[in-house]
Scaffold this active site. Structure first.
Site, short mmCIF file in Angstrom:
data_model
loop_
_atom_site.label_atom_id
_atom_site.label_comp_id
_atom_site.label_asym_id
_atom_site.label_seq_id
_atom_site.Cartn_x
_atom_site.Cartn_y
_atom_site.Cartn_z
N ASP A 130 0.88 -1.17 0.00
CA ASP A 130 0.00 0.00 0.00
C ASP A 130 0.92 1.22 0.00
OD1 ASP A 130 -1.66 2.12 0.53
OD2 ASP A 130 -2.33 1.41 2.50
N LYS A 177 2.66 11.40 -3.46
CA LYS A 177 1.62 10.73 -4.24
C LYS A 177 0.72 11.75 -4.97
CE LYS A 177 -1.74 7.00 -3.50
NZ LYS A 177 -2.24 6.10 -2.44
N GLU A 224 -7.32 0.63 -4.36
CA GLU A 224 -7.31 0.55 -2.90
C GLU A 224 -8.64 0.07 -2.29
OE1 GLU A 224 -5.68 4.41 -2.14
OE2 GLU A 224 -3.72 3.74 -2.85
N ASP A 249 -13.38 5.15 1.13
CA ASP A 249 -11.95 5.18 1.42
C ASP A 249 -11.43 6.61 1.39
OD1 ASP A 249 -9.21 4.94 1.51
OD2 ASP A 249 -9.04 3.53 -0.15
#
Lengths: 606, 247
Positions: free
Chosen positions: A8, A69, A167, A189
């Site tokens: 992850d 990211k 994810e 999420d």
């Protein structure tokens, strides 16, 4: 088949997990912590990653990269509005953001690769074997460029990325494995920098994604920023101090805002404290949960529209959802839980650790790919429509959003002019009508034999593979010959650039090992100094004065070595200190035994 | 020994009224070991996955007859079963050739399932198969709606330029909302009519008559279906436009 790990790669934290006897398990680091902060710092002794790098956020903010990211698969223009928030310098080359660290610049995939390498080493140390294959997770709403950038990062880190997996769907695998649920679930999420909503149907081991939606630029970072802005404003008003001129203090504010937000998930009010520069003391402020929620409300509302869109695309109403699963650290906020519960009309499921569930799911997917798990299958979708530019700057859709992947579409191309030898094709991703409102993915030129207009017939196949990444092939229908296509990405590294970065990463690997040894030695030295000093305070009266001075000498020698850059010297001084302090620890053990016999503790005597 | 003709026929058969239908493969010969393929998705001798022919229609691909009413449960079960056979997840350790076949088969399967799952898309696809031409895109309103649509366009235009908070704006909005309901009802009527045609089509196919009368009926049903499908798309687009304007 060699072992495949699940990773992850998060905005704030990253984790690595593997399948241990049929149970997905997160791999802890040396200190026992499972999360590696997604932070990379350039120090005088090389690049460092994770917890030690996090300490550099306030020490050398201009050389410490966090939340990288957010920049994956992006150009500088995409992040223009938030440039002011980042203390490091961003530039652009070839449509790809570059981050200035010292004299060199790094692309976001290179920075991410450093985090991946840290995770790779962690897994190798834990499992005692070389790790070369991985499944890496990305937000479901990541576009093609962002997925490709993630794959590039894996390659630069020396990992073969066997699958890019979304994810929320990864989370559903871990959840489904544990709960053995059947029915329709919604996975909400909200992470450090991205938001996803996915709606899935779980039936007999098949995990079919019905719809997904999200926002790749909305997460915990944004909550922190709102709170930090309040602090900065109040410091300016109360202390006539403009903190924006102090990058190190800006980082301290950001980190305190984050901690304050986290505390307010459990408490109704808390005290935020920020040290001010130039000896101006400290800024303290009480923040209540209500105040935070008033600030955060608009952002949380912004997550609800994608939820409604996803429901609509899945052809469902909230009543059709059997369970709501919360993923991502930001779902610990009571406001988020409340709003999600109100939208879906049911209590969300939050028995899973929202920080670890994505990595666990990635490990499950890795096990499916290696043939270990055979009863589970994930059928995911592409989050965004794929199309090409047609006359008048309009996008013509070829593969609609929420189409199950792998998905393909064919399009026949011909010429408008006699003897025309090429057709330019512009590939787009997005839901808007006009080219300019959608994301440009790539351009390429189709080679056409020189023939009268309308005679050539070139069939182009657009295939979105199981990673959600586009592959393009072309075939001349008249000759049946295939044509290789050189697709030029609009926001990505070229193959040659990735090659070079892989080479560079090997070159720097030796330096990295040196830097790593130094950091570990310093950390261990720091711990030894702290415990020895404490023992000295508690037990110096138990030993002779010359022993005390020997210990003090060894302590100061270690302190000097610790500030140097030779890990071997640090280790040597540590051994010497341990030797010198031995009489002290022996004396203290004896003393405590004696006290125990008398039924009293040392502290009670002194 | 020559292969009996019947066996070959059976293998490429698409309409098999006995129920269970074999998936049609690209070749009856395995691409890998060249033996005759008898298994459904895999060569029984070398266990290699076989490519689904690109020429196979979606009904055949999923093992269903060319009918417009489909049991959704069975369709989904078949889709899941075939996904388990073809999905690239299960070919990670296999040869590049097998991975390519798995990818192409999965992509085709996904398209086939998506098309057949939705009754409208299914009908449009069947129309395409049976009558050749692709669905036509209407640019002018259907005759029976002509007056109504023209008036609606005017109202929409008026509303777009009006002050939406004013009384006149509110009035126009109410009018448009009424219009939306009328059009939605129209669309539902069309769908009911389509359902009837679907049933007629299926009944005709089940009878399997090869008479001139049967052919005439077939053409009539297809023509009506095409007309209603294109009118429905037109009305749907108008409603979408209307909703986008007033919301």
């Amino acid at each position: 088949m060699a072992r495949i790990v699940g990773i992850d790669l998060g905005t704030t934290n990253s984790l690595v997990a593997y399948m241990k006897d049929g149970t997905p398990t997160v791999i802890p680091g040396r200190t026992g912590r499972t999360m590696v902060p997604s932070v990379v710092a350039m120090t005088d002794n090389g690049l460092i990653v994770g917890d030690p790098a996090k300490e550099h956020l306030t020490r050398s903010p201009e050389r410490t990269v966090y939340s990288v990211k957010r920049f994956m698969g992006k150009g500088l223009a995409d992040v223009q509005s938030e440039l002011a928030y980042f203390p490091y310098t961003l530039t652009e080359k070839g449509g790809v953001i570059r981050i200035q660290l010292g004299e060199k610049t790094y692309s976001p995939p290179q920075i991410s690769a450093m985090i991946l390498k840290e995770l790779k080493q962690r897994a190798e140390a834990h499992l005692g074997e070389s790790i070369t294959k991985a499944v890496i997770t990305v937000p479901a709403y990541f576009n093609d460029s962002q997925r490709q950038a993630t794959k590039d990062a894996g390659m630069i880190a020396g990992l073969e990325v066997l699958r890019i997996i979304n994810e929320p769907t990864a989370a559903s695998l871990a959840y489904g494995l544990q709960q053995r649920t059947q029915g329709t679930i919604a996975v909400y999420d909200l992470g450090g920098g991205t938001f996803d909503i996915s709606i899935l149907k779980l039936k007999d081991g098949i995990f079919e994604v019905l719809a997904t939606n999200g926002d790749t630029h909305l997460g915990g970072d944004d909550f922190d920023r709102l709170l930090a802005d309040v602090f900065i404003r109040e410091i300016r008003e109360r202390h006539s101090l403009d903190l924006t001129a102090y990058p190190d203090h800006m980082q301290a504010v950001r980190l305190e805002a984050e901690r304050t937000k986290i505390r307010l998930s459990d408490e109704l009010k808390t005290l935020a404290t920020i040290e001010l520069p130039d000896g101006k003391g400290a800024f303290t402020r009480e923040v209540t949960r209500d105040q935070l929620e008033a600030l955060a409300m608009a952002l949380v509302e912004r997550t609800l529209a994608p939820c409604r869109f996803a429901l609509k695309d899945a052809g469902l109403t909230p009543a059709g959802i059997d369970e709501v699963v919360l993923v991502g650290g930001s779902t610990r906020m009571p406001l988020v839980r409340r709003r999600v519960q109100e939208l879906f009309g049911k209590q969300p499921h939050c028995h899973l650790n929202p920080d670890e569930v994505v990595a666990l799911g990635a490990a499950v997917q890795a096990d499916i790919l290696s043939g270990g798990t055979t009863d589970m299958l994930l059928l995911d979708v592409t989050p965004l429509s794929l199309g090409i530019e047609t006359m008048g700057g309009v996008m013509s859709s070829l593969i609609r959003r929420n189409t199950t992947i792998p998905a393909s579409a064919k399009e026949l191309f011909t010429t408008y002019v006699d003897g025309q030898t090429g057709v330019d094709i512009h590939i787009l991703q997005g839901e808007r009508e006009l080219t300019k409102d959608n994301r440009s993915l790539a351009r390429f030129r189709l080679k056409v034999p020189p023939l009268p207009a309308g005679v050539p017939r070139i069939e182009v196949t657009f295939l979105i593979d199981a990673n959600g990444i586009l592959n393009v092939t072309a075939k001349d229908m008249r000759t049946g010959e295939s044509q290789s296509i050189d697709v030029k990405p609009s926001y990505g590294l070229s193959d040659q650039e990735v090659e070079r970065m892989i080479e560079d990463s090997f070159k720097f690997a030796a330096e990295d090992v040196g830097a790593r040894k130094l950091i570990e030695a310093r950390l261990d030295a720091g711990a030894l100094i702290t415990t020895t000093e404490k023992s000295l305070r508690d037990g110096s009266r138990l030993i002779a004065a010359d022993v005390v001075s020997a210990i003090r000498a060894a302590l100061s020698a270690l302190n000097t070595a610790k500030d140097g850059s030779d890990p071997k010297a640090i280790r040597a001084r540590m051994v010497e200190l341990e030797q010198a302090a031995k009489p002290l620890s022996v004396a203290m053990v004896d003393e405590s035994l004696k006290q125990a016999l008398h039924g009293k503790k040392v502290t009670e005597v002194t | 020994m020559p292969v009996p003709l019947e066996a070959v026929m059976d293998h490429t058969h698409t309409h098999n009224p006995s129920g269970r239908r074999e998936l049609q493969m690209a070749r009856s010969m395995c691409w890998h070991c060249s033996s005759e393929v008898t298994g459904e998705y895999f060569c029984e001798r070398c266990v290699k996955v076989q490519p689904v022919s690109k020429d196979v229609d979606y009904f055949t691909c999923l093992g269903f007859p060319r009918r417009l009413s489909i049991d959704q449960q069975r369709l989904e079960a078949k889709f899941y079963e075939m996904s388990r056979a073809f999905h690239p997840d299960f070919f990670q350790g296999k040869t590049p050739e097998e991975q390519t076949i798995s990818l192409a088969n999965s992509a085709l399967l996904n398209t086939a399932y998506r098309t057949l799952r939705d009754p409208i898309q299914r009908a449009e696809y069947l129309l395409d198969l049976e009558a050749g031409a692709v669905k036509e895109i209407r640019t002018t309103p259907p005759a029976d709606l002509f007056e109504e649509i023209l008036e609606l366009q005017d109202t929409l235009e008026e509303y777009r330029s009006a002050d939406r908070t004013s009384a006149a704006g509110q009035q126009l909005r109410t009018k448009l909302q009424d219009e939306q309901q009328t059009l939605e009802r129209r669309k539902t009527d069309m769908e009911t009519h389509l359902q009837r045609l679907f049933a007629e089509w299926d009944a005709l196919q089940d009878r399997g008559e090869a008479t001139d009368a049967a052919r005439a009926t077939r053409d009539k049903i297809l023509k009506q279906m095409r007309e209603i499908l294109s009118n429905r798309t037109y009305v749907k687009n108008i409603v979408n436009d209307l909703v986008a304007t007033i919301s």
